[in-house]
Each structure stands twice: as structure tokens, then as C-alpha cells.
Scaffold this active site. Structure first.
Site, PDB file in Angstrom:
ATOM      1  CB  THR A  18      44.279  39.021  48.037  1.00  0.00           C
ATOM      2  OG1 THR A  18      45.541  39.374  47.485  1.00  0.00           O
ATOM      3  CG2 THR A  18      43.813  37.725  47.409  1.00  0.00           C
ATOM      4  CB  SER A 113      42.850  35.586  56.649  1.00  0.00           C
ATOM      5  OG  SER A 113      42.881  34.254  56.235  1.00  0.00           O
ATOM      6  CG  HIS A 114      46.627  33.562  56.711  1.00  0.00           C
ATOM      7  ND1 HIS A 114      45.659  33.985  55.815  1.00  0.00           N
ATOM      8  CD2 HIS A 114      47.800  34.019  56.252  1.00  0.00           C
ATOM      9  CE1 HIS A 114      46.240  34.658  54.841  1.00  0.00           C
ATOM     10  NE2 HIS A 114      47.546  34.695  55.087  1.00  0.00           N
ATOM     11  CG  ASP A 278      42.202  30.643  58.123  1.00  0.00           C
ATOM     12  OD1 ASP A 278      41.085  30.140  58.284  1.00  0.00           O
ATOM     13  OD2 ASP A 278      42.402  31.655  57.415  1.00  0.00           O
ATOM     14  CG  ASP A 280      39.195  34.026  58.043  1.00  0.00           C
ATOM     15  OD1 ASP A 280      40.178  33.261  57.965  1.00  0.00           O
ATOM     16  OD2 ASP A 280      38.701  34.585  57.047  1.00  0.00           O
ATOM     17  CG  ASP A 282      38.991  31.769  54.932  1.00  0.00           C
ATOM     18  OD1 ASP A 282      39.980  31.538  55.663  1.00  0.00           O
ATOM     19  OD2 ASP A 282      38.881  32.805  54.244  1.00  0.00           O
ATOM     20  NE  ARG A 283      44.641  31.156  53.964  1.00  0.00           N
ATOM     21  CZ  ARG A 283      45.824  31.603  53.580  1.00  0.00           C
ATOM     22  NH1 ARG A 283      46.916  31.023  54.011  1.00  0.00           N
ATOM     23  NH2 ARG A 283      45.911  32.623  52.754  1.00  0.00           N
ATOM     24  CD  GLU A 364      42.430  31.175  46.367  1.00  0.00           C
ATOM     25  OE1 GLU A 364      43.139  31.927  45.679  1.00  0.00           O
ATOM     26  OE2 GLU A 364      41.881  31.528  47.417  1.00  0.00           O
ATOM     27  CB  SER A 366      46.647  29.881  49.626  1.00  0.00           C
ATOM     28  OG  SER A 366      45.383  30.201  49.056  1.00  0.00           O
ATOM     29  CE  LYS A 377      40.752  31.069  51.903  1.00  0.00           C
ATOM     30  NZ  LYS A 377      41.110  32.180  51.000  1.00  0.00           N
ATOM     31  NE  ARG A 497      51.215  34.650  48.659  1.00  0.00           N
ATOM     32  CZ  ARG A 497      51.394  34.739  49.978  1.00  0.00           C
ATOM     33  NH1 ARG A 497      52.411  34.130  50.553  1.00  0.00           N
ATOM     34  NH2 ARG A 497      50.569  35.459  50.723  1.00  0.00           N
TER      35      ARG A 497
HETATM   36  C1  G1P Z   1      46.606  34.740  49.922  1.00  0.00           C
HETATM   37  C2  G1P Z   1      46.505  33.487  49.086  1.00  0.00           C
HETATM   38  C3  G1P Z   1      45.206  33.497  48.313  1.00  0.00           C
HETATM   39  C4  G1P Z   1      44.032  33.667  49.262  1.00  0.00           C
HETATM   40  C5  G1P Z   1      44.241  34.892  50.133  1.00  0.00           C
HETATM   41  C6  G1P Z   1      43.169  35.010  51.202  1.00  0.00           C
HETATM   42  O1  G1P Z   1      46.618  35.864  49.090  1.00  0.00           O
HETATM   43  O2  G1P Z   1      47.599  33.359  48.221  1.00  0.00           O
HETATM   44  O3  G1P Z   1      45.098  32.303  47.588  1.00  0.00           O
HETATM   45  O4  G1P Z   1      42.834  33.800  48.557  1.00  0.00           O
HETATM   46  O5  G1P Z   1      45.506  34.815  50.787  1.00  0.00           O
HETATM   47  O6  G1P Z   1      43.149  33.923  52.061  1.00  0.00           O
HETATM   48  P1  G1P Z   1      47.978  36.620  48.672  1.00  0.00           P
HETATM   49  O7  G1P Z   1      48.655  37.004  49.956  1.00  0.00           O
HETATM   50  O8  G1P Z   1      48.784  35.622  47.916  1.00  0.00           O
HETATM   51  O9  G1P Z   1      47.524  37.786  47.844  1.00  0.00           O
HETATM   52 ZN    ZN Z   2      41.275  32.925  56.237  1.00  0.00          ZN
END
Ligand code: G1P
Ligand code: ZN
Length: 544
Positions: A18, A113-114, A278, A280, A282-283, A364, A366, A377, A497
Site C-alpha cells: 500500500t 509509518s506507524h 504517527d 512518519d 502523515d497520520r 482516509e 485510517s 497525507k 480489516r
Molecule cells: C493502511 C491504511 C491505509 C493507509 C496506509 C498507509 O494500509 O489502511 O488507509 O493509506 O496504511 O498509511 P493497509 O494496511 O490497510 O493496506
Molecule cells: Zn504514516
């Protein structure tokens, strides 16, 4: 100058998900693993000779080592200049900002990311194109194809660059500029929002806020913005020191992982406003005093109040949301008479809409919200936007959201995650759903009737590209929805999910706990997908 061509063998597992390639640190530490992927990125690009590349990451474990390798490879492959954040730090939205501001050819962002960081935790790398946004699918597919046939990579033999000193250096023929990680980004924020009004709010002695940077990348950004530029008291930013392992935390701003902040905002004598971001940056998560704003509602509220912020004073061109995100924003778009786009999960799908001027705000479920100011984001942007709205309306977060529900109705929403599921089990769950898909339409579950059931497919309105199999949707005749999809960002096993949404127009019924409001849909999801059976779990691991 000593450029080496080093023979290598392909790795079979370098398919970006993703948001880029994410693996455990030891996977990235295998000889040539990172190098192969970076060379695959370069080999999939054309015309970058002599151009500028932006490099930075969220500061997690292995960030510095990876950056040294990337710099030497960029020099060996003929980039003219690399801009790198001091200490190797650039938040994801700041990297997007720096790419755009400097008209760079593209950028490499190091982040998972997170996801947790540390020697045995996660690392990640992704490529962003010249508009500052994540590479679209055709680019990530080309990178994957290169990674499968790679036979050598190029590396400049040179000593490491001092990443801690702002200034210009030479690496072979290539210039390396170590830049202040915060400046460009802070300037951009100041150009978007009403800083005078926010400063008044933060210094009036009545309003208190708390920003949790979760020991991740936004610490220095948040301190500069809130404590220095906007005058909030020192200590407003908590966990503001970026650490390689995020203080052993899980830097995901939600009610489960941002517990330090949640305790404060739901405790006695709570401040008026709380926010977290988060790994990085972006969240974002937005909290009022004893009040949680779901990300889907946040997008809708910001859209409805956008003209209060100078950057959006003239209104929005359109709104875009990822498919599983609640339809709250659609109602705002309808009222404003603008388009609302439904895209697959992942920020990369917003890039074309933003570039084409079709959408101004995106979001999103998320915990991701953003706009056309960058192509990622943007956590702190969302926090500033909320502060701008609160300052302009002189109302609490809770009052603003409740008023919004009164006007538009409430979209009850929740996501149930089942993490760490064996991949085979998760795939079987999806396969079983696929088998049922054709027979579900018209089926009755209690008071709910299935209106449609499909696997979401998206045709990009700008370039016509088609993305299939983006999640199974079950829509009911009253507008409620259940969505199932597998995560594309995990590094181990699978995450299932389940997204649940129902609509309540009547303000008298807006006070329910979402888990209660959604209980029928939760049992329908179980009935249809046999989640317990397939995952071998009795309950979700995370509910947001
Ligand atoms: C998850 C979130 C998605 C977001 C991505 C990156 O991806 O659901 O909205 O863009 O992290 O932060 P997923 O693990 O669902 O593929
Ligand atoms: Zn992130």
C-alpha cells in the site's frame, strides 16, 4: 572517483505494498537487499541524470545507515544533487513539501509509518515522484519488475556524509545538501492557516492543548510550530524526542496506541484539545476534551469548515476519500455542490485528482487527512486546520462535531482489525467471501437488505488506469456498509480489516457508542465472513 558495479542476485519479495516496501529490519540488513531495491527504483526511472533527489526518513532504526547507502548509490547513478534532512529526518509530508518546493525529480522516503521500529522491528522505503506524491501503481510495478531481474548495482566508494551538519558537501560529482528538516514545512503551514488567530487561541490562558508526537518524527516540527511560532507553553508537545525505537511504543495515533494522550484527554481536568501523529508524521488523531473525532468525521468537518482557513477561503474543488472511509464527507460535498471521489485505499490514488485540480481535500479512515498543499497525507496540517477552525468558531471540538451531525446526520463508523492472522487463513476468508458474492444481493439479514456486493474496482478519472480487487463491499439498502479487505502494509502474516458504517439522520439518536450502534452490522459481518472461524480469533486485536 570510484564508482563500483557490484554483482547481485534478485530477491523475490520486493513487491511494494500500500505504501512502499516494508520488511523487518533484519531483512533489509541482508547483503544487497536495500541496494537491490534502490537500484530497481533508479532503473525504473528515466531522465534523472543531473537532477535533484530528496532523501529522508522518520528516524527509525536503520534510517541513518540506509541513507548513507542511498547517497552513495545516487551519486554513482548520476543524480546531480541530493537534499537530505538533518540527521536523516524528514517527515513524510515535509519530504513531499521539499520535493515540490525544489522541483526535485523525486524522493526516497524511509519509513514504515506507524509500525514499531527497532533492530527486530519494521523498516520501509518508498519512492515519491516529482509532484511530491507516492509513486503510482505503474511506477511501483516497474520497480518490482526491475527488482526481479536485477544483476548489479552501482555504488560510489566514499566515506559517509556528516548528516548532522546543515550545509553542502560533495559526494563524487554529486552535491549533497543537508537541510534543516523543519523550515520549508513550517513556512508552508504558515501560508495556509491563520496563525494570528491560532496564536491568540493558544495564548489566551483559557485554551489548553496537548500534542503527542509519540517519540516519532513530528517532535521537532511540532515544537517549532506550536511552542515557538504559535506561542503555546513549553511542554505542549509531549514525547517530542524522535527515538529510533519510538520509545518502544507503537507510533500509531489511535485510541489504543496513543494511550498517554488518551489518558490525559479523558482524565480529570483535561485540556481542550489533543492531537497525536504517527511514526512518519502523515497520520493524525484529533481529540476534544473527553471526545474522540473519528478520522472520517474529521474529513467531513474540515471540508464543511474549510473556508475558515485562508488557504481554502475560496472553497473546495472537490473532496476525495478512500473507499472504506465513511460517507460523511459525501454529504458535505453534496451540500456544497462539489464532487466527491471514492478511491482505493492508499494515498497514491489521490495524486492524480489533486494534480488535476479535481479534489482539494482528501482523507482516509485510517487517520489520514490532507489537501493539495502537498501530495501526502499530513498529520500536523490536520492539527493546525482543526485549531484554525476552533479558533474561528470559538467552540469546543465536541460542539463542532455535534453540530455537524445535527446538520448532516451521523455516520456511525468503526474498523475492526484482526492482526497477525496466518496468510492462508486470511486468503481463505477472502476466497469464501468471493464465492458468496453473486448470491448476496437481495438477501435479508434482520432489518438489513443487501443492495449490492462487489470487489471494489477503480478507474482513475484522470489517466483511465484501472485498479481491481480493492476490497469486498457489501452495501445495504439503507446506505449501511460492511467492507472487508486485507492490509497491504504489514510485514508478518496478514491483517484482516472489517469496516462498518451506518447512517443515523436523527439527532436524538446520535449519542450511542459506535460499537452499540453498529452491533447488528458486526454480527452480519461475522455471519457472512465467518471471521472467528477463519482467523481463529474470538475478537479483533484493534478496534478504531
Ligand atoms: C493502511 C491504511 C491505509 C493507509 C496506509 C498507509 O494500509 O489502511 O488507509 O493509506 O496504511 O498509511 P493497509 O494496511 O490497510 O493496506
Ligand atoms: Zn504514516
Amino acid at each position: 572517483m570510484n564508482i563500483k558495479t557490484i554483482p547481485t542476485q534478485p530477491f523475490a519479495d520486493q513487491k511494494p505494498g500500500t505504501s512502499g516496501l516494508r520488511k523487518k529490519v533484519p531483512v533489509f540488513q541482508q547483503p544487497n537487499y536495500l541496494e537491490n531495491f534502490v537500484q530497481a527504483i533508479f532503473d525504473s526511472l528515466e531522465g534523472y541524470q543531473g537532477q535533484t533527489l530528496v532523501v529522508g526518513g522518520d528516524g527509525r532504526y536503520y534510517n541513518r545507515q540506509a541513507i548513507q547507502i542511498i547517497l552513495k548509490m545516487a551519486a554513482a547513478n548520476g543524480f546531480g544533487r541530493v537534499l537530505v534532512g538533518r540527521g536523516g529526518i524528514l517527515s513524510t509530508p515535509a519530504a513531499s513539501c521539499v520535493i515540490r518546493k525544489n522541483q526535485a525529480f523525486g524522493g526516497i522516503i524511509l519509513s514504515a509509518s506507524h509500525n514499531p521500529g527497532g533492530p527486530t522491528e519494521d523498516f520501509g522505503i518508498k519512492y515519491n515522484i516529482g509532484n511530491g506524491g507516492p509513486a503510482p501503481e505503474k511506477v511501483t510495478e516497474a520497480i518490482f519488475a526491475q527488482s526481479k531481474s536485477i544483476s548489479s548495482y552501482k555504488l560510489l566508494e566514499a566515506s559517509d556524509v556528516d548528516l548532522d551538519k546543515v550545509g553542502s558537501f560533495k559526494l563524487g560529482e554529486m552535491a549533497v545538501e543537508v537541510i534543516d528538516s523543519v523550515n520549508d514545512y513550517a513556512q508552508l503551514m504558515e501560508s495556509l492557516f491563520d496563525f494570528d488567530r491560532i496564536r491568540e487561541l493558544l495564548t489566551n490562558g483559557r485554551f489548553r492543548m496537548c500534542m503527542d508526537s509519540m517519540h516519532a518524527v513530528t517532535g521537532p516540527y511540532a515544537r517549532r510550530l506550536f511552542e515557538q511560532r504559535l506561542g503555546a507553553p513549553l511542554g505542549t508537545v509531549m514525547n517530542g524526542e524522535p527515538l529510533e525505537d519510538f520509545g518502544r511504543g507503537h507510533p500509531d495515533p489511535n485510541l489504543v496506541y496513543a494511550h498517554d494522550l488518551v489518558e490525559i484527554l479523558f482524565g480529570n481536568d483535561a485540556p481542550d484539545f489533543g492531537a497525536a501523529s504517527d511514526g512518519d508524521g502523515d497520520r493524525n488523531m484529533i481529540l476534544g476534551r473527553q471526545f474522540f473525532v473519528t478520522p472520517s468525521d474529521s474529513l467531513a468537518v474540515l471540508a464543511a469548515n474549510a473556508t475558515l482557513a485562508p488557504a481554502y477561503r475560496d472553497g473546495l474543488a472537490g473532496i476525495a476519500r478512500s473507499m472504506p472511509t465513511s460517507q460523511a464527507a459525501d454529504r458535505v460535498a453534496e451540500k456544497l455542490g462539489i464532487d466527491c471521489y471514492e478511491t482505493p485505499t492508499g494515498w497514491k490514488f489521490f495524486g492524480n485528482l489533486l494534480d488535476a485540480g479535481k479534489a482539494t481535500l482528501c482523507g482516509e479512515e485510517s487517520f489520514g487527512t490532507g489537501s493539495n498543499h502537498v501530495r501526502e497525507k499530513d498529520g500536523l496540517w490536520a492539527v493546525l486546520f482543526w485549531l484554525n477552525v476552533v479558533a474561528a468558531r470559538q467552540q469546543s471540538v465536541e460542539a463542532i462535531v455535534k453540530e455537524h451531525w445535527q446538520t448532516y446526520g451521523r455516520n456511525y463508523y468503526s474498523r475492526h482489525d484482526y492482526e497477525g492472522v496466518e496468510s492462508d487463513r486470511a486468503n481463505s476468508l477472502v476466497a469464501a467471501l468471493h464465492e458468496q458474492m453473486p448470491s448476496l444481493k437481495g438477501k435479508q439479514f434482520g432489518s438489513y437488505t443487501v443492495d449490492y456486493c462487489d470487489d471494489f474496482s477503480y478507474t482513475d478519472p484522470v489517466d483511465g488506469s484501472v485498479s481491481k480487487n480493492q476490497g469486498i463491499r457489501i452495501g445495504f439498502t439503507d446506505g449501511s456498509r460492511i467492507v472487508f479487505r486485507l492490509s497491504g502494509t504489514g510485514t508478518q502474516g496478514a491483517t484482516v480489516r472489517v469496516y462498518l458504517e451506518s447512517y443515523e439522520p436523527n439527532a436524538a439518536n446520535h449519542g450511542l457508542d459506535p460499537q452499540v450502534a453498529l452491533k447488528d452490522l458486526i454480527s452480519i459481518a461475522e455471519e457472512v465472513a465467518q471471521i472467528r472461524h477463519f482467523t481463529a480469533m474470538n475478537q479483533p486485536t484493534v478496534i478504531t
